[in-house]
Write a protein that holds these residues in place. Structure first.
Motif, PDB file in Angstrom:
ATOM      1  N   ARG A 143       1.140  -0.950  -0.129  1.00  0.00           N
ATOM      2  CA  ARG A 143      -0.837   0.067   0.166  1.00  0.00           C
ATOM      3  C   ARG A 143       0.896   1.363   0.014  1.00  0.00           C
ATOM      4  O   ARG A 143       0.408   2.106  -0.174  1.00  0.00           O
ATOM      5  N   GLU A 144       1.873   0.665   0.942  1.00  0.00           N
ATOM      6  CA  GLU A 144       3.247   2.321   1.310  1.00  0.00           C
ATOM      7  C   GLU A 144       4.126   2.454  -0.060  1.00  0.00           C
ATOM      8  O   GLU A 144       5.209   3.936  -0.092  1.00  0.00           O
ATOM      9  N   LEU A 145       3.962   1.484  -1.428  1.00  0.00           N
ATOM     10  CA  LEU A 145       5.035   1.715  -2.323  1.00  0.00           C
ATOM     11  C   LEU A 145       4.980   3.403  -2.923  1.00  0.00           C
ATOM     12  O   LEU A 145       6.194   3.818  -3.116  1.00  0.00           O
ATOM     13  N   ALA A 146       4.125   4.073  -2.846  1.00  0.00           N
ATOM     14  CA  ALA A 146       3.843   4.683  -3.757  1.00  0.00           C
ATOM     15  C   ALA A 146       5.106   6.892  -3.006  1.00  0.00           C
ATOM     16  O   ALA A 146       5.814   7.082  -3.679  1.00  0.00           O
ATOM     17  N   LEU A 147       4.011   6.257  -1.856  1.00  0.00           N
ATOM     18  CA  LEU A 147       5.061   6.764  -0.704  1.00  0.00           C
ATOM     19  C   LEU A 147       6.311   6.842  -0.631  1.00  0.00           C
ATOM     20  O   LEU A 147       7.283   7.779  -0.564  1.00  0.00           O
ATOM     21  N   ALA A 148       6.676   5.982  -0.929  1.00  0.00           N
ATOM     22  CA  ALA A 148       8.252   5.063  -0.141  1.00  0.00           C
ATOM     23  C   ALA A 148       8.826   5.352  -1.767  1.00  0.00           C
ATOM     24  O   ALA A 148       9.955   6.196  -1.581  1.00  0.00           O
ATOM     25  N   LEU A 149       8.435   5.577  -2.504  1.00  0.00           N
ATOM     26  CA  LEU A 149       8.851   5.976  -4.055  1.00  0.00           C
ATOM     27  C   LEU A 149       9.001   7.516  -3.927  1.00  0.00           C
ATOM     28  O   LEU A 149       9.879   7.935  -4.757  1.00  0.00           O
ATOM     29  N   THR A 150       8.443   8.696  -3.175  1.00  0.00           N
ATOM     30  CA  THR A 150       8.445   9.842  -3.561  1.00  0.00           C
ATOM     31  C   THR A 150       8.915  10.456  -2.226  1.00  0.00           C
ATOM     32  O   THR A 150       9.261  11.872  -2.426  1.00  0.00           O
ATOM     33  N   THR A 151       8.466   9.685  -0.630  1.00  0.00           N
ATOM     34  CA  THR A 151       8.799  10.763   0.779  1.00  0.00           C
ATOM     35  C   THR A 151      10.812  10.425   0.391  1.00  0.00           C
ATOM     36  O   THR A 151      11.386  10.732  -0.259  1.00  0.00           O
ATOM     37  N   GLU A 152      10.396  12.266   0.956  1.00  0.00           N
ATOM     38  CA  GLU A 152      12.666  13.008   1.217  1.00  0.00           C
ATOM     39  C   GLU A 152      12.458  12.501   2.430  1.00  0.00           C
ATOM     40  O   GLU A 152      13.569  12.351   2.887  1.00  0.00           O
ATOM     41  N   ALA A 153      11.645  11.764   3.228  1.00  0.00           N
ATOM     42  CA  ALA A 153      11.732  10.945   4.985  1.00  0.00           C
ATOM     43  C   ALA A 153      12.488   9.446   4.140  1.00  0.00           C
ATOM     44  O   ALA A 153      12.932   9.380   3.398  1.00  0.00           O
ATOM     45  N   ALA A 154      13.728   9.469   5.144  1.00  0.00           N
ATOM     46  CA  ALA A 154      14.527   8.392   4.959  1.00  0.00           C
ATOM     47  C   ALA A 154      13.696   7.047   4.966  1.00  0.00           C
ATOM     48  O   ALA A 154      14.664   5.686   4.579  1.00  0.00           O
ATOM     49  N   ALA A 155      13.180   6.296   5.683  1.00  0.00           N
ATOM     50  CA  ALA A 155      12.347   5.401   5.643  1.00  0.00           C
ATOM     51  C   ALA A 155      10.799   5.323   5.955  1.00  0.00           C
ATOM     52  O   ALA A 155      10.513   6.342   6.876  1.00  0.00           O
ATOM     53  N   VAL A 156      10.549   4.211   6.033  1.00  0.00           N
ATOM     54  CA  VAL A 156       8.974   4.299   5.603  1.00  0.00           C
ATOM     55  C   VAL A 156       8.492   2.332   6.121  1.00  0.00           C
ATOM     56  O   VAL A 156       9.171   1.753   6.047  1.00  0.00           O
ATOM     57  N   ALA A 157       7.837   2.251   6.517  1.00  0.00           N
ATOM     58  CA  ALA A 157       6.861   1.330   6.887  1.00  0.00           C
ATOM     59  C   ALA A 157       5.863   1.135   6.179  1.00  0.00           C
ATOM     60  O   ALA A 157       5.155   1.769   5.272  1.00  0.00           O
ATOM     61  N   VAL A 158       6.467  -0.538   5.791  1.00  0.00           N
ATOM     62  CA  VAL A 158       5.480  -1.283   4.843  1.00  0.00           C
ATOM     63  C   VAL A 158       4.613  -2.067   5.809  1.00  0.00           C
ATOM     64  O   VAL A 158       4.845  -2.705   6.232  1.00  0.00           O
ATOM     65  N   ARG A 159       3.387  -2.358   4.770  1.00  0.00           N
ATOM     66  CA  ARG A 159       2.800  -3.516   4.947  1.00  0.00           C
ATOM     67  C   ARG A 159       2.021  -4.174   3.381  1.00  0.00           C
ATOM     68  O   ARG A 159       1.680  -3.214   2.702  1.00  0.00           O
ATOM     69  N   THR A 160       2.690  -5.297   3.222  1.00  0.00           N
ATOM     70  CA  THR A 160       2.637  -6.064   2.099  1.00  0.00           C
ATOM     71  C   THR A 160       1.920  -7.106   1.787  1.00  0.00           C
ATOM     72  O   THR A 160       2.174  -8.189   3.375  1.00  0.00           O
ATOM     73  N   PRO A 161       0.741  -7.289   1.464  1.00  0.00           N
ATOM     74  CA  PRO A 161      -0.734  -8.706   1.419  1.00  0.00           C
ATOM     75  C   PRO A 161       0.627 -10.043   0.871  1.00  0.00           C
ATOM     76  O   PRO A 161       0.283 -11.127   1.839  1.00  0.00           O
ATOM     77  N   SER A 162       1.332  -9.859   0.318  1.00  0.00           N
ATOM     78  CA  SER A 162       2.983 -10.995  -0.368  1.00  0.00           C
ATOM     79  C   SER A 162       3.674 -11.210   1.262  1.00  0.00           C
ATOM     80  O   SER A 162       4.539 -12.016   0.705  1.00  0.00           O
ATOM     81  N   GLN A 163       3.531 -10.347   2.219  1.00  0.00           N
ATOM     82  CA  GLN A 163       4.575 -10.838   2.818  1.00  0.00           C
ATOM     83  C   GLN A 163       4.709 -10.936   4.283  1.00  0.00           C
ATOM     84  O   GLN A 163       3.489 -10.360   5.007  1.00  0.00           O
TER      85      GLN A 163
END
Ligand SMILES: O=C(O)[C@H](O)[C@@H](O)[C@H](O)[C@H](O)COP(=O)(O)O
Length: 222
Positions: A143-163
């Motif tokens: 769900r957070e892929l778009a954020l992780a690809l565009t944010t200036e923040a250094a780290a992003v929490a991600v939740r992934t159905p496949s993981q």
């Protein structure tokens, strides 16, 4: 046969990364290395641990991490401690990506602060890749892929159905802050995924594409 070729590949990658670190240590006080987890890097970690380096001036962190205890079987921090930080390499400063917080969302700000204190740009970022074209924890189905690809923040929490577990990942922006990028993959399936990635440009379909524009030294063995 593939075992030998993978061991040789790991040794070649280890020497290239050690050379990068030596070059940067000749010009800077510290050198930062960003590593991916998973199963592929294990022989690379062992080969790098055997390289002659001023390890006390090397900082090591991760491209991503599963939000699990550091002694959990699938912890990337545990993988680095068990296979890289041995012997002289144990003198390196290792900065893990998890905190005592119960979720990566709660821990992400503290991790970003911890990362900010490191010697950016990294000397090298070592990326892996999954069969779905993910790298670090930039997953196509997250769900957070778009954020992780565009944010200036250094780290992003991600939740992934496949993981199975929540994860934390360095953002694409932070992963780009390196003098050198290496991609370490093995097997025919991943080679085919890389070929597909090179033939297209939709980063959200195959997130490894976010790194194909920067000079990327690909280390592949059957
Ligand atoms: O935490 C992780 O798992 C890694 O950072 C991840 O991005 C890895 O590089 C790929 O999933 C490939 O993993 P394998 O090497 O196990 O195929």
């Amino acid at each position: 046969m593939s075992d030998d070729s993978r061991k040789r590949l790991a040794a070649q990658l280890a020497e290239a990364v050690a050379e990068a670190l030596r070059a940067d240590l000749a010009r800077h006080d510290r050198a930062l290395l960003v590593l991916s987890g998973g199963s592929t890097p294990v022989p690379f970690f062992a080969a790098l641990a055997a390289c002659e380096l001023d390890w006390a001036r090397v900082q090591v962190t991760l491209a991503d991490e599963r939000w699990v205890a550091e002694d959990a079987a699938d912890s990337n921090a545990r993988l680095v401690r068990e296979h890289l930080l041995k012997g002289p390499a144990a003198a390196a400063t290792f900065v893990p990506l998890t905190t005592a917080d119960p979720t990566p969302e709660q821990g992400a700000a503290a991790v970003a602060e911890r990362l900010a204190a490191l010697a950016w740009p990294a000397s090298a970022v070592i990326l892996g890749m999954g069969g779905d074209g993910h790298t670090a924890s930039l997953f196509p189905d997250s769900r957070e892929l778009a954020l992780a690809l565009t944010t200036e923040a250094a780290a992003v929490a991600v939740r992934t159905p496949s993981q199975p577990q929540p994860r934390i990942t360095l953002s694409a922006e932070r992963l780009h802050q390196a003098r050198r990028h290496f991609l370490h993959i093995t097997g025919g399936d991943k080679r085919a995924v890389l070929a597909r990635a090179l033939a297209g440009d939709d980063v959200r379909e195959l997130p490894i594409r976010a790194f194909l524009a920067c000079p990327l030294a690909t280390y592949w063995a059957p």
